[in-house]
Design a protein around this motif. Structure first.
Motif, short mmCIF file in Angstrom:
data_model
loop_
_atom_site.label_atom_id
_atom_site.label_comp_id
_atom_site.label_asym_id
_atom_site.label_seq_id
_atom_site.Cartn_x
_atom_site.Cartn_y
_atom_site.Cartn_z
N ARG A 184 47.15 37.37 70.37
CA ARG A 184 48.09 37.31 71.49
C ARG A 184 48.43 35.87 71.90
N GLU A 185 47.44 34.99 71.81
CA GLU A 185 47.69 33.60 72.21
C GLU A 185 48.51 32.83 71.16
N SER A 186 48.59 33.35 69.94
CA SER A 186 49.42 32.72 68.91
C SER A 186 49.95 33.81 67.97
N PRO A 187 50.91 34.60 68.47
CA PRO A 187 51.43 35.71 67.68
C PRO A 187 52.14 35.23 66.41
N ARG A 188 51.95 35.99 65.35
CA ARG A 188 52.62 35.69 64.08
C ARG A 188 54.04 36.22 64.04
N TRP A 189 54.24 37.37 64.65
CA TRP A 189 55.47 38.12 64.45
C TRP A 189 56.31 38.19 65.71
N LEU A 190 57.59 37.97 65.52
CA LEU A 190 58.55 37.97 66.62
C LEU A 190 59.64 39.00 66.32
#
Length: 154
Positions: free
Chosen positions: A92-98
């Motif tokens: 959650r603090e560095s999501p891969r997918w947008l």
């Protein structure tokens, strides 16, 4: 303004589903390709045109027009262990997918892949290149206008 072709399997989200969605808007979830993600993150802008393409069906092709309706933001499905798009390595603090939200503009007659392939002026279109499997591809302004004219002709 940019233009895009965005593929969706109609049994997952069809142009009719988009038209029937609240506010005629859906989040474009489940993209798990870095290049397609980067298009959403780095190049897509609110208001960009979208060719809504039905894929993995009996007759694939362009089924409607839509617009990019939001900037890219984290795709919540990557964090849901019950989702087919769950990614246990994404945090959650560095999501891969947008993803972006896509808004319905209009349903069109189906413009089949076969017709696109048979149109010489579209030979360079990224969708039609050998091995092209991306779910999101850029469309040039000339390709966009030619496709609109094909959709308007009988």
């Amino acid at each position: 303004m940019n233009y895009w072709l965005m593929k969706s399997e109609p049994d997952e989200c069809s142009i009719d589903d988009l038209a029937a969605a609240p506010s005629q808007r859906v989040p474009w979830t489940g993209v798990r390709n870095y290049q397609a993600r980067n298009f959403m993150r780095d190049a897509m802008q609110v208001g960009d045109g979208v060719l809504f393409y039905h894929s993995s069906c009996a007759v694939p092709g362009i089924a409607g027009l839509a617009r990019v309706a939001s900037p890219a933001y984290p795709d919540a499905t990557q964090f849901d262990p019950h989702s087919p798009y769950f990614d246990p390595k994404s945090k959650r603090e560095s999501p891969r997918w947008l993803h972006v939200d896509v808004e319905f503009e209009r349903k069109t007659r189906l413009l089949p892949l076969q017709t696109l392939r048979a149109t010489p002026a579209l030979a360079g279109m990224q969708l039609l290149r050998p091995g092209s499997r991306l779910s999101i591809t850029p469309v040039t302004q000339d390709e966009w206008h030619l496709i609109l004219s094909l959709l308007e002709s009988s």
